[in-house]
Enzyme design. Sequence first.
Site, short mmCIF file in Angstrom:
data_model
loop_
_atom_site.label_atom_id
_atom_site.label_comp_id
_atom_site.label_asym_id
_atom_site.label_seq_id
_atom_site.Cartn_x
_atom_site.Cartn_y
_atom_site.Cartn_z
N CYS A 31 -34.88 11.68 -68.81
CA CYS A 31 -35.74 12.76 -68.20
C CYS A 31 -37.31 12.25 -68.28
O CYS A 31 -38.14 12.67 -67.71
CB CYS A 31 -35.57 14.16 -69.00
N GLU A 43 -34.63 22.73 -71.37
CA GLU A 43 -35.56 21.49 -71.31
C GLU A 43 -34.77 21.03 -70.19
O GLU A 43 -33.53 20.44 -70.27
CB GLU A 43 -35.45 20.75 -72.52
#
Length: 520
Positions: A325, A290
Amino acid sequence: MSFSSLSPFVNEHYRDFSLLEHRAAMDAALAQVRSELGREYPLRIGGSTETSPGKLLSHNPSCTSELVGIHQKASAEQANRAVESAFAYFPTWSAVTPQHRAALLFRAAEILKERKSEFNAWMILESGKNWAEAEADTAEAIDFCDYYARQMLRMAKPEELVQMPGEYSKIEYLGLGVGIIIPPWNFPLAIMAGMTVAALVSGNTVVIKPSSETPTIAAKFMEVLLAAGFPAESFQFIPGSGAAVGDLLVTHPKTRFISFTGSKAVGLRIVELAAKTQPGQRWIKRVVAEMGGKDAIVVDAEAAALDAAAQGVVAAAFGFQGQKCSACSRAIVDASIYDEFLLKLKARAEQLTIGSAQRIENFMGPVISERAERGILDYIEIGKAEGRLITGGGKTQGDGYYIAPTIFADIEASDRIFQEEIFGPVLSVTKARDFDHALQLANDSEYGLTGAVYTANKEKIERAKREFFVGNLYINRKCTGAMVGAHPFGGFNMSGTDSKAGGPDYLLQFLQAKSIAEKL
Ligand code: NAD
């Protein structure tokens, strides 16, 4: 214990720190944690603790001279032994029933609840999270433990298969083997804990290499795992430089999978290294990676409430100093409301308080490190050349890594600050001719993690649902703040493998299915 006998999953609540009792609990925890600063923490390999000649020092980014913890820098020999130890214990751990593994994880959630203020305090002091962000991080870690324990119980009793005449068929989910857990520092408890426990509850043994920026929080979580009853041999804890031991862990022939969350550059390197079969390796390694984001919020001409949109953009751009993020780093605003919206953004950004994360009144704390500060300041200089500085544009006073919330207007899709992840409090604003152009700009990125659209127009909402290419799309709300169970999290394209942490499919990454047919 079975999945169907459980009460429904409920997210852990956030405390309101304007109430005196909650504030007092946090003040006490901060004082307690302060008294523990500067202690040394061991490596954990094969059920024992040990030290290493190399040390890694973790400092408080709000007050850079303050030492938070001293950690061991695992050597190559120790990293190798960690994988071997995890491999040796895998047959024992994988034979433990899913029900028992889930029970341990429910216990871990309870312990985290009891130590909530303490973990908040560690995050405030080691990562520079403000109180509310730290509370949300601890709550998310509790949610991951509770949610994945439930999901393991669900997977332990899979759906019935089609039965052939004269046969009984079933499917079982088994752990994979040794997992290398490589988390980032920006959700130092939630992501680190979530990645770790998802692998453990699925029956895997793990080697955890925490981020060098936040190893103390990870070391404290190891105490939680032990107190919850996870066998000491089931998890190995080896802080150290990712660059120094990372390749060894990833390429080790006994490594079965790698669960990584972090930057695109490191993630892609891991994907590449893991793909190469090593002598003696008996499986294809799985990689869950990720990675970064360049997340956009589209503010349409028909946004119902521009103030709410401005509030959403500012919260998503500058919450935890833009170091998420999911942070909004691109605002894409319709030409007809562009100037008005810029004024609203500027006014809100200039109201944000910035300073030591330990003080409750500060909305923004420091960025994580000197290196991060340098990188962000470099991007601010690039922004000054590429666009029009609206507010911020440099450091603010204090002996931490403080950077003012910074907004650049008139940024073009070809500009570097439109395309590259900065991971700091820098927002670019781009003018869109109309909604078509806005969607085109939003999708003009190699990333595809989160995104949001503010509009009251139903047709445009439906178009965004179809055309805005991101793993997590939000309509008429900000693009940060995913909740476990409600917003399974993970991105498209260079944002990663879309594993959807906190969702019903997540544990499948760490399991393999065995189909058994028996003649009756
Ligand atoms: P990073 O890539 O620098 O580090 C992540 C981890 O990898 C750390 O533990 C680090 O020590 C380790 N590492 C570094 N070099 C390595 C190597 N060569 N081999 C193996 N491991 C190595 O990222 P970071 O600065 O810790 O985190 C910020 C990044 O994480 C941002 O790009 C952010 O967008 C991303 N992120 C993504 C998500 C998501 O769910 N998609 C969530 C949080 C953060």
